[in-house]
Design a protein around this motif. Structure first.
Motif, PDB file in Angstrom:
ATOM      1  N   ALA A   1      27.595  -5.837 -50.590  1.00 42.85           N
ATOM      2  CA  ALA A   1      27.700  -5.102 -49.331  1.00 42.85           C
ATOM      3  C   ALA A   1      28.973  -5.380 -48.756  1.00 42.85           C
ATOM      4  CB  ALA A   1      26.789  -6.394 -48.128  1.00 42.85           C
ATOM      5  N   ARG A   2      29.759  -6.300 -49.193  1.00 45.90           N
ATOM      6  CA  ARG A   2      31.173  -6.305 -48.505  1.00 45.90           C
ATOM      7  C   ARG A   2      32.076  -5.143 -49.518  1.00 45.90           C
ATOM      8  NH1 ARG A   2      28.642  -9.148 -45.859  1.00 45.90           N
ATOM      9  NH2 ARG A   2      28.757  -7.231 -44.897  1.00 45.90           N
ATOM     10  N   VAL A   3      31.556  -5.104 -50.610  1.00 46.55           N
ATOM     11  CA  VAL A   3      32.385  -4.018 -51.130  1.00 46.55           C
ATOM     12  C   VAL A   3      32.085  -2.554 -50.697  1.00 46.55           C
ATOM     13  CG1 VAL A   3      32.538  -2.729 -53.527  1.00 46.55           C
ATOM     14  CG2 VAL A   3      32.663  -5.194 -53.524  1.00 46.55           C
ATOM     15  N   ALA A   4      30.735  -2.426 -50.279  1.00 47.42           N
ATOM     16  CA  ALA A   4      30.446  -1.148 -49.844  1.00 47.42           C
ATOM     17  C   ALA A   4      31.081  -0.846 -48.490  1.00 47.42           C
ATOM     18  CB  ALA A   4      28.787  -0.853 -49.521  1.00 47.42           C
ATOM     19  N   GLU A   5      31.175  -2.056 -47.675  1.00 43.46           N
ATOM     20  CA  GLU A   5      32.143  -1.882 -46.373  1.00 43.46           C
ATOM     21  C   GLU A   5      33.527  -1.386 -46.746  1.00 43.46           C
ATOM     22  OE1 GLU A   5      32.904  -4.830 -42.611  1.00 43.46           O
ATOM     23  OE2 GLU A   5      31.690  -5.597 -44.428  1.00 43.46           O
ATOM     24  N   ILE A   6      34.027  -2.067 -47.581  1.00 40.89           N
ATOM     25  CA  ILE A   6      35.461  -1.641 -47.835  1.00 40.89           C
ATOM     26  C   ILE A   6      35.678  -0.245 -48.407  1.00 40.89           C
ATOM     27  CG2 ILE A   6      37.354  -2.158 -49.465  1.00 40.89           C
ATOM     28  CD1 ILE A   6      36.768  -4.954 -49.633  1.00 40.89           C
ATOM     29  N   LEU A   7      34.870   0.116 -49.357  1.00 37.13           N
ATOM     30  CA  LEU A   7      34.899   1.550 -49.868  1.00 37.13           C
ATOM     31  C   LEU A   7      34.799   2.348 -48.753  1.00 37.13           C
ATOM     32  CD1 LEU A   7      32.741   1.483 -53.132  1.00 37.13           C
ATOM     33  CD2 LEU A   7      35.263   1.416 -52.768  1.00 37.13           C
TER      34      LEU A   7
ATOM     35  N   PHE B   1      35.640   2.054 -45.614  1.00 34.18           N
ATOM     36  CA  PHE B   1      36.933   2.172 -44.919  1.00 34.18           C
ATOM     37  C   PHE B   1      37.892   3.300 -45.716  1.00 34.18           C
ATOM     38  CE2 PHE B   1      35.771  -1.604 -42.673  1.00 34.18           C
ATOM     39  CZ  PHE B   1      36.184  -1.491 -41.632  1.00 34.18           C
ATOM     40  N   LYS B   2      37.732   3.008 -46.930  1.00 35.81           N
ATOM     41  CA  LYS B   2      38.709   3.797 -47.979  1.00 35.81           C
ATOM     42  C   LYS B   2      38.283   5.298 -47.850  1.00 35.81           C
ATOM     43  CE  LYS B   2      41.317   0.812 -49.673  1.00 35.81           C
ATOM     44  NZ  LYS B   2      42.879   0.531 -49.636  1.00 35.81           N
TER      45      LYS B   2
ATOM     46  N   ARG C   1      40.634   4.859 -43.364  1.00 40.72           N
ATOM     47  CA  ARG C   1      40.879   3.913 -42.396  1.00 40.72           C
ATOM     48  C   ARG C   1      41.473   2.526 -43.006  1.00 40.72           C
ATOM     49  NH1 ARG C   1      36.194   2.128 -39.074  1.00 40.72           N
ATOM     50  NH2 ARG C   1      34.864   2.465 -40.837  1.00 40.72           N
ATOM     51  N   GLU C   2      42.215   1.888 -42.371  1.00 45.88           N
ATOM     52  CA  GLU C   2      42.829   0.541 -42.975  1.00 45.88           C
ATOM     53  C   GLU C   2      41.875  -0.538 -42.814  1.00 45.88           C
ATOM     54  OE1 GLU C   2      46.364  -2.658 -41.745  1.00 45.88           O
ATOM     55  OE2 GLU C   2      45.912  -0.926 -40.697  1.00 45.88           O
ATOM     56  N   VAL C   3      41.642  -1.278 -43.990  1.00 45.58           N
ATOM     57  CA  VAL C   3      40.672  -2.286 -44.096  1.00 45.58           C
ATOM     58  C   VAL C   3      41.050  -3.554 -43.696  1.00 45.58           C
ATOM     59  CG1 VAL C   3      39.490  -3.545 -45.930  1.00 45.58           C
ATOM     60  CG2 VAL C   3      40.147  -1.168 -46.503  1.00 45.58           C
ATOM     61  N   PRO C   4      40.299  -4.159 -42.774  1.00 45.66           N
ATOM     62  CA  PRO C   4      40.710  -5.575 -42.244  1.00 45.66           C
ATOM     63  C   PRO C   4      41.338  -6.344 -43.315  1.00 45.66           C
ATOM     64  CG  PRO C   4      38.403  -4.814 -41.424  1.00 45.66           C
ATOM     65  CD  PRO C   4      39.049  -3.880 -42.410  1.00 45.66           C
TER      66      PRO C   4
ATOM     67  N   ARG D   1      41.678  -9.078 -48.543  1.00 49.33           N
ATOM     68  CA  ARG D   1      42.165 -10.199 -49.258  1.00 49.33           C
ATOM     69  C   ARG D   1      40.991 -11.039 -50.032  1.00 49.33           C
ATOM     70  NH1 ARG D   1      45.508 -11.433 -44.847  1.00 49.33           N
ATOM     71  NH2 ARG D   1      43.996 -12.801 -44.023  1.00 49.33           N
ATOM     72  N   THR D   2      39.778 -11.115 -49.334  1.00 44.76           N
ATOM     73  CA  THR D   2      38.762 -11.619 -49.934  1.00 44.76           C
ATOM     74  C   THR D   2      37.838 -11.194 -50.868  1.00 44.76           C
ATOM     75  OG1 THR D   2      38.473 -12.956 -47.698  1.00 44.76           O
ATOM     76  CG2 THR D   2      36.582 -13.190 -49.404  1.00 44.76           C
TER      77      THR D   2
END
Length: 340
Positions: free
Chosen positions: A152-158, A160-161, A165-168, A173-174
């Motif tokens: 889920a967190r990876v999907a959230e980052i992807l 943004f990409k 948009r800039e990833v928090p 980092r995590t």
């Protein structure tokens, strides 16, 4: 931040809640290093440890501590960090067993396998071989839950990409290591994708747990004993949260005095809790909202008024709830008239 930090240890008798031993020592010492100091102090105080099994969590785990307890011939059940390569190899060896119903216990909701380790005990008469039990556990569902969270967190980052948009920063980092950069196609920007192999490796030992013991051969009995250590957290919660023992805020000359007062207060509170819980079972009563504060609030309603025409105080009529609260603490009802 400029105040001195200390470590504080106390031993509480779980039968009646009384604190029977306490001491303080320098702070900024991790648990693994502190265990030898704790054992030394308890032995120096002549506490009889012959019938005591030390149950310690993974923070106290180290090979040096295991050898120390063996040398002192102490009984122990110790949680172990899965950082030792030999532990990982054992989990890999028995991986199929941790999905076999034959190794599952419904009460603890865990799979378990047990292996043995050989240790040495140096004595005046020579070297003795000591055999320890290493219990390996898997709690079903933990690896799937962690994998779901990572995905889920990876999907959230992807996302943004993909939206440029800039990833928090904290999110990046995590979870950065679970994302891989793909070669850019001709005329296109960099591409990103989920790193499935990194996620597989991250959850490989999720839900796995290890207990090492020289006294308990049954893995599920060892696990039940290990879980009982949580009662220690309840004791310290009373000390830290209910008698103002968390932060001392006092000078170097007075901190021992405040520790002493807080320890007496915590001991009294724990003894009251222990008595109330025992009486609740035997007398069929209930601690209101399972809270000592609520119980004490009921008792604070007991008041006495001074007679105008006599040198005496008259206690107001007690409610049934107040009589029950006194019974929970093993106290008799106060006399109707109090004379000076």
């Amino acid at each position: 931040p400029d105040l001195k930090q200390i470590n504080y240890t106390f031993v509480c008798d779980q039968k009646d809640g009384e604190i029977v031993f306490a001491y303080t020592y320098e702070g900024s010492i991790n648990d693994a290093a502190a265990l030898k100091e704790i054992i030394y102090r308890m032995r120096a105080a002549d506490l009889d440890l012959s019938n005591v099994t030390l149950v310690t969590d993974r923070g106290y785990s180290s090979l040096q501590n295991v050898q120390k307890m063996i040398n002192l011939e102490l009984k122990f059940i110790q949680g172990v960090r899965i950082v030792e390569d030999v532990m990982k190899l054992r989990f890999d060896e028995y991986r199929e067993s941790f999905r076999d119903i034959g190794f599952y216990d419904a009460e603890t909701r865990a799979y378990a396998r047990t292996v043995k380790e050989s240790w040495k005990l140096e004595t005046d008469s020579g070297t003795l071989n000591k055999e320890l039990f290493v219990h390996l556990y898997r709690f079903p569902g933990a690896d799937e839950d962690e994998m779901t969270e990572l995905a889920a967190r990876v999907a959230e980052i992807l996302k943004f990409k993909a939206e440029n948009r800039e990833v928090p920063p904290e999110l990046w980092r995590t979870y950065r290591r679970y994302i891989k950069e793909l070669p850019a196609a001709e005329g296109r920007k960099k591409r990103w994708d989920r790193n499935d192999e990194a996620i597989r490796e991250a959850v490989r030992y999720a839900g796995m747990f290890v207990i090492r013991s020289n006294i308990e051969s049954d893995p599920f009995a060892a696990l039940q004993a290990y879980k009982k250590r949580n009662i220690v957290e309840l004791d310290f919660s009373q000390y830290k949260n209910w008698v103002d023992g968390d932060r001392l805020r006092c000078t170097n000359k007075s901190y021992l005095g405040k520790l002493f007062v807080c320890t007496i207060a915590a001991s009294l509170r724990l003894m009251m809790m222990s008595r109330a819980q025992t009486n609740a079972k035997t007398a069929g009563l209930k601690i209101p909202k399972d809270s000592m504060d609520v119980l004490m609030a009921k008792l604070r309603g007991i008041k006495a008024e001074k007679r105008r025409n006599a040198n005496a105080w008259v206690v107001r009529q007690l409610s049934q709830k107040q009589r029950d609260m006194l019974a929970l603490l093993g106290l008799e009802n106060p006399p109707r008239i109090l004379k000076n």
